[in-house]
Design an enzyme around this catalytic site. Structure first.
Site, PDB file in Angstrom:
ATOM      1  N   ILE A 128       0.829  -1.216   0.000  1.00  0.00           N
ATOM      2  CA  ILE A 128       0.000   0.000   0.000  1.00  0.00           C
ATOM      3  C   ILE A 128       0.861   1.263   0.000  1.00  0.00           C
ATOM      4  CG2 ILE A 128      -0.223   0.350   2.514  1.00  0.00           C
ATOM      5  CD1 ILE A 128      -3.284   0.595   2.036  1.00  0.00           C
ATOM      6  N   VAL A 157       3.857  -5.855  10.495  1.00  0.00           N
ATOM      7  CA  VAL A 157       2.688  -6.739  10.391  1.00  0.00           C
ATOM      8  C   VAL A 157       3.134  -8.165  10.746  1.00  0.00           C
ATOM      9  CG1 VAL A 157       0.868  -7.616   8.898  1.00  0.00           C
ATOM     10  CG2 VAL A 157       1.726  -5.275   8.577  1.00  0.00           C
ATOM     11  N   HIS A 209       8.962  -8.980   1.052  1.00  0.00           N
ATOM     12  CA  HIS A 209       8.842  -7.847   0.133  1.00  0.00           C
ATOM     13  C   HIS A 209       9.664  -8.176  -1.112  1.00  0.00           C
ATOM     14  CE1 HIS A 209       7.689  -4.733   3.333  1.00  0.00           C
ATOM     15  NE2 HIS A 209       8.157  -5.724   4.078  1.00  0.00           N
ATOM     16  N   HIS A 251       5.824 -12.137   5.626  1.00  0.00           N
ATOM     17  CA  HIS A 251       5.726 -11.568   4.286  1.00  0.00           C
ATOM     18  C   HIS A 251       7.127 -11.295   3.766  1.00  0.00           C
ATOM     19  CE1 HIS A 251       5.386  -8.329   7.250  1.00  0.00           C
ATOM     20  NE2 HIS A 251       6.011  -7.530   6.403  1.00  0.00           N
TER      21      HIS A 251
HETATM   22  P1  5GP Z   1       6.933  -4.789   7.532  1.00  0.00           P
HETATM   23  O1  5GP Z   1       7.412  -3.519   8.133  1.00  0.00           O
HETATM   24  O2  5GP Z   1       6.054  -5.580   8.492  1.00  0.00           O
HETATM   25  O3  5GP Z   1       8.030  -5.613   6.922  1.00  0.00           O
HETATM   26  O4  5GP Z   1       6.060  -4.382   6.283  1.00  0.00           O
HETATM   27  C1  5GP Z   1       4.683  -4.232   6.306  1.00  0.00           C
HETATM   28  C2  5GP Z   1       4.288  -3.670   4.958  1.00  0.00           C
HETATM   29  O5  5GP Z   1       2.893  -3.807   4.830  1.00  0.00           O
HETATM   30  C3  5GP Z   1       4.608  -2.193   4.781  1.00  0.00           C
HETATM   31  O6  5GP Z   1       5.458  -2.034   3.652  1.00  0.00           O
HETATM   32  C4  5GP Z   1       3.251  -1.532   4.577  1.00  0.00           C
HETATM   33  O7  5GP Z   1       3.284  -0.497   3.622  1.00  0.00           O
HETATM   34  C5  5GP Z   1       2.385  -2.699   4.134  1.00  0.00           C
HETATM   35  N1  5GP Z   1       0.996  -2.590   4.499  1.00  0.00           N
HETATM   36  C6  5GP Z   1       0.499  -2.247   5.734  1.00  0.00           C
HETATM   37  N2  5GP Z   1      -0.841  -2.279   5.720  1.00  0.00           N
HETATM   38  C7  5GP Z   1      -1.202  -2.661   4.462  1.00  0.00           C
HETATM   39  C8  5GP Z   1      -2.469  -2.865   3.839  1.00  0.00           C
HETATM   40  O8  5GP Z   1      -3.535  -2.724   4.432  1.00  0.00           O
HETATM   41  N3  5GP Z   1      -2.446  -3.254   2.533  1.00  0.00           N
HETATM   42  C9  5GP Z   1      -1.281  -3.427   1.849  1.00  0.00           C
HETATM   43  N4  5GP Z   1      -1.379  -3.813   0.570  1.00  0.00           N
HETATM   44  N5  5GP Z   1      -0.080  -3.239   2.404  1.00  0.00           N
HETATM   45  C10 5GP Z   1      -0.031  -2.857   3.700  1.00  0.00           C
END
Ligand code: 5GP
Length: 123
Positions: A37, A103, A109, A107
């Site tokens: 997002i 999150v 990236h 996941h």
């Molecule tokens: P982290 O910091 O956990 O590695 O990355 C979480 C990612 O999830 C972030 O890059 C953030 O932009 C993405 N993200 C958070 N909420 C949402 C959402 O509701 N939809 C989508 N598509 N991405 C999200």
């Protein structure tokens, strides 16, 4: 420190249940992938297993062979299909507190489509 139990109310669990929309780029029996997002590059896709795993270490210990194979194959296929494989891209799996994971559902990236900066900023 004990590893926290999986939180079924995390945002990606809600996406998997269809409670929140996503820009889907790939799906199979074990894997979902969608556009981030808040993209950090022209291509920024998140690949997640459908199973309830918070981290890669948990996934690799508990997931079935079929889930692990599907996840790994999907990451490579998506990179090829999004046309970032040839020029190159970066895979990132931020994990828990020190890895700055926001999150708590595993996941990866896939980030590409431009020349990226250094892997880690100098502190
Ligand atoms: P982290 O910091 O956990 O590695 O990355 C979480 C990612 O999830 C972030 O890059 C953030 O932009 C993405 N993200 C958070 N909420 C949402 C959402 O509701 N939809 C989508 N598509 N991405 C999200």
């Amino acid at each position: 420190m004990a590893v926290q139990p999986y939180d079924p109310e995390n945002i990606f669990a809600k996406i998997l249940r269809g409670e929140i929309p996503c820009g889907k780029v790939y799906e199979d029996d074990h894997v979902l992938a969608f556009n981030d997002i808040n993209p950090q590059a022209p291509t920024h896709v998140l690949v997640i297993p459908k199973g309830a795993y918070a981290s890669f270490d948990e996934f690799s210990a508990k997931a079935s062979d079929a889930e692990i194979v599907a996840f790994n194959r999907a990451v490579g296929k998506i990179a090829r299909d999004l046309n970032v494989a040839e020029d190159g891209y970066r895979l990132i799996a931020n994990t828990r507190q020190n890895g700055r994971q926001d999150v708590p559902h595993l996941h990866v990236h896939i980030i590409g489509g431009k020349m990226l900066g250094l892997m880690l900023p100098k502190e």
